[in-house]
Design a protein around this motif. Structure first.
Motif, PDB file in Angstrom:
ATOM      1  N   GLY A 170       0.812  -1.221   0.000  1.00 30.99           N
ATOM      2  CA  GLY A 170       0.000   0.000   0.000  1.00 30.99           C
ATOM      3  C   GLY A 170       0.839   1.262   0.000  1.00 30.99           C
ATOM      4  N   ASP A 171       2.054   1.177  -0.527  1.00 33.16           N
ATOM      5  CA  ASP A 171       3.009   2.292  -0.530  1.00 33.16           C
ATOM      6  C   ASP A 171       2.872   3.076  -1.830  1.00 33.16           C
ATOM      7  N   ASP A 172       2.193   4.224  -1.748  1.00 29.86           N
ATOM      8  CA  ASP A 172       1.930   5.025  -2.949  1.00 29.86           C
ATOM      9  C   ASP A 172       3.201   5.503  -3.645  1.00 29.86           C
ATOM     10  N   GLU A 173       4.197   5.938  -2.876  1.00 32.44           N
ATOM     11  CA  GLU A 173       5.442   6.436  -3.486  1.00 32.44           C
ATOM     12  C   GLU A 173       6.170   5.322  -4.217  1.00 32.44           C
ATOM     13  N   ALA A 174       6.315   4.178  -3.558  1.00 32.74           N
ATOM     14  CA  ALA A 174       6.990   3.040  -4.183  1.00 32.74           C
ATOM     15  C   ALA A 174       6.190   2.552  -5.386  1.00 32.74           C
ATOM     16  N   PHE A 175       4.863   2.592  -5.287  1.00 32.38           N
ATOM     17  CA  PHE A 175       4.004   2.192  -6.399  1.00 32.38           C
ATOM     18  C   PHE A 175       4.245   3.081  -7.613  1.00 32.38           C
ATOM     19  N   THR A 176       4.266   4.387  -7.409  1.00 28.92           N
ATOM     20  CA  THR A 176       4.465   5.323  -8.517  1.00 28.92           C
ATOM     21  C   THR A 176       5.816   5.081  -9.187  1.00 28.92           C
ATOM     22  N   ARG A 177       6.849   4.885  -8.376  1.00 31.71           N
ATOM     23  CA  ARG A 177       8.193   4.601  -8.927  1.00 31.71           C
ATOM     24  C   ARG A 177       8.201   3.273  -9.683  1.00 31.71           C
ATOM     25  N   ALA A 178       7.601   2.248  -9.096  1.00 30.00           N
ATOM     26  CA  ALA A 178       7.631   0.910  -9.695  1.00 30.00           C
ATOM     27  C   ALA A 178       6.828   0.857 -10.991  1.00 30.00           C
ATOM     28  N   LEU A 179       5.661   1.498 -11.017  1.00 29.38           N
ATOM     29  CA  LEU A 179       4.865   1.524 -12.243  1.00 29.38           C
ATOM     30  C   LEU A 179       5.622   2.272 -13.335  1.00 29.38           C
ATOM     31  N   GLY A 180       6.204   3.397 -12.980  1.00 30.94           N
ATOM     32  CA  GLY A 180       6.998   4.164 -13.944  1.00 30.94           C
ATOM     33  C   GLY A 180       8.165   3.354 -14.476  1.00 30.94           C
ATOM     34  N   ALA A 181       8.840   2.623 -13.594  1.00 29.60           N
ATOM     35  CA  ALA A 181       9.980   1.807 -14.025  1.00 29.60           C
ATOM     36  C   ALA A 181       9.541   0.681 -14.950  1.00 29.60           C
ATOM     37  N   LEU A 182       8.409   0.042 -14.642  1.00 30.11           N
ATOM     38  CA  LEU A 182       7.913  -1.033 -15.497  1.00 30.11           C
ATOM     39  C   LEU A 182       7.561  -0.508 -16.885  1.00 30.11           C
ATOM     40  N   LEU A 183       6.841   0.592 -16.933  1.00 30.86           N
ATOM     41  CA  LEU A 183       6.452   1.152 -18.228  1.00 30.86           C
ATOM     42  C   LEU A 183       7.670   1.640 -19.010  1.00 30.86           C
ATOM     43  N   THR A 184       8.622   2.251 -18.325  1.00 30.50           N
ATOM     44  CA  THR A 184       9.864   2.682 -18.972  1.00 30.50           C
ATOM     45  C   THR A 184      10.626   1.469 -19.496  1.00 30.50           C
ATOM     46  N   GLY A 185      10.628   0.392 -18.732  1.00 30.89           N
ATOM     47  CA  GLY A 185      11.297  -0.836 -19.160  1.00 30.89           C
ATOM     48  C   GLY A 185      10.685  -1.404 -20.428  1.00 30.89           C
ATOM     49  N   VAL A 186       9.359  -1.372 -20.523  1.00 31.25           N
ATOM     50  CA  VAL A 186       8.694  -1.846 -21.732  1.00 31.25           C
ATOM     51  C   VAL A 186       9.081  -0.967 -22.908  1.00 31.25           C
ATOM     52  N   ARG A 187       8.984   0.341 -22.716  1.00 30.56           N
ATOM     53  CA  ARG A 187       9.302   1.269 -23.817  1.00 30.56           C
ATOM     54  C   ARG A 187      10.747   1.118 -24.281  1.00 30.56           C
ATOM     55  N   ALA A 188      11.664   0.913 -23.332  1.00 33.26           N
ATOM     56  CA  ALA A 188      13.086   0.818 -23.663  1.00 33.26           C
ATOM     57  C   ALA A 188      13.423  -0.481 -24.391  1.00 33.26           C
ATOM     58  N   ALA A 189      12.766  -1.561 -24.023  1.00 30.72           N
ATOM     59  CA  ALA A 189      13.078  -2.872 -24.594  1.00 30.72           C
ATOM     60  C   ALA A 189      12.355  -3.139 -25.901  1.00 30.72           C
ATOM     61  N   ALA A 190      11.293  -2.408 -26.142  1.00 32.83           N
ATOM     62  CA  ALA A 190      10.381  -2.741 -27.231  1.00 32.83           C
ATOM     63  C   ALA A 190      10.480  -1.762 -28.391  1.00 32.83           C
ATOM     64  N   GLY A 234      -1.946   2.415 -17.657  1.00 34.91           N
ATOM     65  CA  GLY A 234      -1.263   3.630 -18.058  1.00 34.91           C
ATOM     66  C   GLY A 234      -0.531   4.269 -16.901  1.00 34.91           C
ATOM     67  N   PRO A 235       0.324   5.242 -17.188  1.00 35.65           N
ATOM     68  CA  PRO A 235       1.139   5.870 -16.149  1.00 35.65           C
ATOM     69  C   PRO A 235       0.340   6.642 -15.109  1.00 35.65           C
ATOM     70  N   ASP A 236      -0.891   7.005 -15.412  1.00 31.19           N
ATOM     71  CA  ASP A 236      -1.710   7.752 -14.456  1.00 31.19           C
ATOM     72  C   ASP A 236      -2.603   6.855 -13.609  1.00 31.19           C
ATOM     73  N   SER A 237      -2.421   5.543 -13.703  1.00 25.69           N
ATOM     74  CA  SER A 237      -3.247   4.606 -12.942  1.00 25.69           C
ATOM     75  C   SER A 237      -2.957   4.726 -11.454  1.00 25.69           C
ATOM     76  N   THR A 238      -3.975   4.485 -10.661  1.00 28.29           N
ATOM     77  CA  THR A 238      -3.819   4.546  -9.208  1.00 28.29           C
ATOM     78  C   THR A 238      -3.455   3.178  -8.653  1.00 28.29           C
ATOM     79  N   LEU A 239      -2.967   3.191  -7.429  1.00 28.77           N
ATOM     80  CA  LEU A 239      -2.634   1.951  -6.747  1.00 28.77           C
ATOM     81  C   LEU A 239      -3.870   1.060  -6.661  1.00 28.77           C
ATOM     82  N   ALA A 240      -5.004   1.608  -6.336  1.00 25.32           N
ATOM     83  CA  ALA A 240      -6.243   0.824  -6.222  1.00 25.32           C
ATOM     84  C   ALA A 240      -6.634   0.203  -7.562  1.00 25.32           C
ATOM     85  N   GLU A 241      -6.478   0.947  -8.642  1.00 24.65           N
ATOM     86  CA  GLU A 241      -6.809   0.417  -9.967  1.00 24.65           C
ATOM     87  C   GLU A 241      -5.898  -0.747 -10.334  1.00 24.65           C
TER      88      GLU A 241
END
Length: 92
Positions: free
Chosen positions: A35-55, A72-79
């Motif tokens: 339930g860590d919003d800060e870590a969630f935002t970083r982790a989601l951003g890193a995953l999406l960046t990883g997809v963009r970089a590899a693909a 998408g990058p604007d998704s919430t932790l709950a979503e």
């Protein structure tokens, strides 16, 4: 593998990138479970960046279905919590 990032489009991700994407997905799952919003935002951003970089962008004229759909990058932790399966967002 064809990966769709909601709101952005589809990407052709090589199989060689899946281990790295699974590691990034594990960090996202951990942040969601904690339930860590800060870590969630970083982790989601890193995953999406990883997809963009590899693909490579998938041909927009092609009507191929996605093998995997990521929030998408604007998704919430709950979503994202609602989207998580037993293997996270990235299977494997």
């Amino acid at each position: 593998m064809i990966v769709r990032i909601l709101g952005e489009g589809q990407f052709d991700v090589p199989d060689s990138a899946l281990d790295t994407l699974n590691e990034l997905d594990d960090a996202l799952v951990a942040a969601v479970e904690a339930g860590d919003d800060e870590a969630f935002t970083r982790a989601l951003g890193a995953l999406l960046t990883g997809v963009r970089a590899a693909a490579a962008p998938h041909d927009v004229a092609a009507l191929d279905s996605s093998d995997l759909i990521l929030p998408g990058p604007d998704s919430t932790l709950a979503e994202v919590r609602e989207l998580l399966g037993d293997d996270g967002l990235v299977p494997g």
